[in-house]
Design an enzyme around this catalytic site. Structure first.
Site, PDB file in Angstrom:
ATOM      1  CG  ASP A  39      -2.053   0.963   1.160  1.00 30.23           C
ATOM      2  OD1 ASP A  39      -2.126   1.714   0.173  1.00 30.23           O
ATOM      3  OD2 ASP A  39      -2.885   0.969   2.082  1.00 30.23           O
ATOM      4  CB  CYS A  75      -5.936   3.579  -1.568  1.00 33.34           C
ATOM      5  SG  CYS A  75      -4.458   4.174  -0.717  1.00 33.34           S
ATOM      6  CG  ASP A 330      -2.362   0.959  -3.328  1.00 32.92           C
ATOM      7  OD1 ASP A 330      -1.190   1.326  -3.121  1.00 32.92           O
ATOM      8  OD2 ASP A 330      -3.263   1.067  -2.470  1.00 32.92           O
TER       9      ASP A 330
END
Length: 605
Positions: A39, A75, A330
């Site tokens: 992430d 995200c 991401d």
């Protein structure tokens, strides 16, 4: 006899000595698939450079894509495009909020319940056992969050916290990335689900550790073929490292020696409205950036260790040679570039580029590929390696229409020998690999991608942090309503054929080899604001995207980009990867036609 991925085995267990003599992947049992998703992990600014296990066990044993970009640098929309292989205008998720369809009712109905994710397709068309652990979409489970349930386990019904269609096993994080004091939803379709509260103890509550334990259990017990996805919170804020890693990267500092760090006022003067509002980075902000950079590296040390553990467990079960392992993120990140103190969301390379590598049977080893690959390519590639073709490859089913392209054929086309230490250092070998790609492969013919972002802000100032912070404080979310943009990101190579050159002082000639060069590397972006602002960068001559290059474009070139932008914004499936039109073939673009706003309000700029 029956066929397995990577080997041929009889019912009595006789095994071929050379896994590479196996039939084409589409003719035998599909592989297990392990997707490792971080992430907010950048690749441009160094967060991928301190992971020795990832390097030795994934990159050196597989393929690394050096030009991997996300369709949108934030995200939830990025994760939705990974799940579906669709651009935002095709999957309906525009930002991280419920109002922006981040795990909204439209997403659930149109994508999950309609089986338009790669998990549902693998489960239903290829017989995969599917499992997901970790962060999913930012608003997952938030609507039914119980603030009093952190100290005990709570049983809920599937209607309150639906498990996404397509997953047999589920351990999903409620909301956005956390490391302690969070909730997980455990269960599966058609089951009563359970909400699990976690506290602040290490290691039993440290989320990366919890996800790792569950992933190991799944790869040890699930029937094959299986899909296991691990969505780590790392290195997203609050960047919490494991206790053993805290303070271990204090000797590393955020990159400040590049021209775009704390960029000059003259550089920002010709950029869009939001960047023109940014103050120089103060000493306070610089220190905070440096501390954040170090904590991110420290948090990633746990992920690097977990990758090694997962590979070891696969090897112990003798299924490593039948498992394709993916590693990516991401979106990228920023640490003061263009005065953007932290976060992502912007059209610049540090936000768009991500780490991207994979290893497995049929995939060459220790190879770096320069082809343009995108987050929307993940889903169709996962399906093709399981023998499922998307609409771009001859399947007309509506639930399998994807805007991305499978690169599976591109990967396995030139894999000669897994035992060969193929470092791909030989330029002639690289050229031979590129020449041997099939001409009818849409992936190798693609030249550009659509990049989109929908800005978020608050009234009355229109900024994401409103009222705005004092100039010397770090902006954790530098964004605004009119930071909505759509871009044509172009990157492709061209080959020069061999040429015969006479040798000096002799009657002989020498034939020069075929050379491959970058034909175009650029990004053209138009903002949805009342300035109709445009930024353009020729990344071959302006890699740090300092000064806006829009004045260098002639009318025909600008018309070409405008025309292509309109095509991409309305494309669907196999109409998306069409090669950009030549300048001389393009009529005047209709600039009066508005770009999609998806209902986003604008502020005066």
């Amino acid at each position: 006899e029956f066929l397995r991925f990577g080997c041929v085995e009889s019912k009595e267990g006789t095994q071929n000595s050379n896994p590479d003599d196996a039939p084409h992947p589409h003719q035998h049992r599909p592989p297990n698939i392990l997707v490792l998703l971080t992430d907010d992990q950048d690749v441009v600014l160094g967060s991928f450079d301190h992971m020795p296990h990832v390097r030795s066990l994934l990159q050196e044993q597989g393929v690394t894509f050096s030009n991997a970009l996300v369709h949108t640098p934030v995200c939830c929309p990025s994760r939705s495009s990974i799940l579906t292989g669709r651009y935002l205008h095709h999957n309906g998720v525009v930002n991280n909020s419920l109002a922006g369809n981040c795990y909204g009712t439209d997403w659930i109905r149109d994508m999950e319940d309609s089986n338009r994710t790669y998990a549902a397709q693998l489960q239903q068309r290829a017989g995969y056992t599917t499992a997901y652990a970790g962060k999913y979409l930012n608003q997952y489970g938030v609507r039914h969050h119980n603030n009093n349930s952190n100290n005990h386990n709570q049983t809920t019904t599937r209607s309150n916290n639906p498990i996404p269609h397509g997953f047999d096993h589920w351990l999903g994080l409620v909301g956005n990335s956390q490391y302690y004091n969070y909730q997980l939803i455990q269960g599966g379709p058609n089951q009563t689900t359970k909400r699990l509260g976690h506290g602040h103890r290490y290691p039993q509550d440290y989320l990366p550790h919890v996800l790792q334990k569950r992933a190991v259990r799944w790869i040890q017990t699930l029937p094959q073929p299986w899909l296991v996805v691990v969505g780590w919170p790392t290195p997203h804020g609050p960047y919490t490292p494991a206790p053993w890693a805290a303070g271990t990267m204090a000797q590393y500092h955020a990159p400040t020696n590049t021209p775009h760090y704390n960029a000059s006022t003259s550089s920002l003067r010709h950029k869009h409205w939001l960047l023109r509002q940014l103050h120089p980075i103060s000493n306070t902000t610089a220190a905070y950036i440096d501390q954040s950079y170090q904590k991110r590296l420290e948090a990633l040390k746990t992920i690097d260790r977990h990758v090694a553990q997962l590979v070891r467990h696969l090897d112990r079960r003798s299924i490593l040679n039948r498992t394709v392992i993916w590693y990516t993120s991401d979106n990228g990140y920023q640490f003061g570039q263009h005065r953007l103190s932290l976060d992502k969301r912007h059209l610049y390379e540090h936000d768009l580029r991500v780490p991207f590598c994979l290893r497995g049977p049929g995939i060459p080893r220790n190879v770096t590929r320069s082809a343009l690959v995108a987050s929307i390519d993940i889903a169709p590639t996962l399906l093709e390696m399981a023998g499922i073709r998307t609409a771009n490859h001859g399947n007309d089913d509506d639930d399998i229409v994807m805007d991305g392209l499978s690169f599976w054929k591109y990967l396995v086309q030139n894999n000669n020998d897994d035992d060969d230490d193929d470092k791909n250092d030989d330029p002639q070998q690289q050229r031979q690999q590129q020449r041997s790609q099939p001409e009818d492969d849409p992936f190798t013919a693609r030249r550009d991608l659509l990049i989109s972002y929908h800005g978020e802000g608050r009234l009355p100032c229109g900024l994401a942090q409103c009222p705005s912070l004092p100039w010397d404080k770090p902006l954790h979310m530098p964004d605004s309503f009119n930071n909505t943009y759509h871009c044509v990101r172009t990157l492709y190579h061209q080959q020069r054929p061999p040429a015969r050159q006479p040798n000096n002082n002799s009657n002989t000639t020498t034939t020069t080899p075929t050379t491959t060069t970058v034909a175009e590397d650029s990004i053209y972006c138009r903002f949805v604001d009342n300035e109709n602002f445009v930024e353009y960068y020729n990344l071959q001559t302006n890699p740090y995207q300092l000064n806006n290059d829009i004045a260098q474009l002639g009318p025909a070139q600008r018309q070409r980009y405008e025309r292509r932008l309109q095509e991409l914004l309305s494309c669907r499936g196999k109409t998306c990867p069409a090669a950009p039109p030549q300048v001389e073939d393009v009529g005047a673009a209709d600039k009066s036609k508005p770009l999609p706003e998806h209902g986003r309000p604008l502020v005066a700029s």
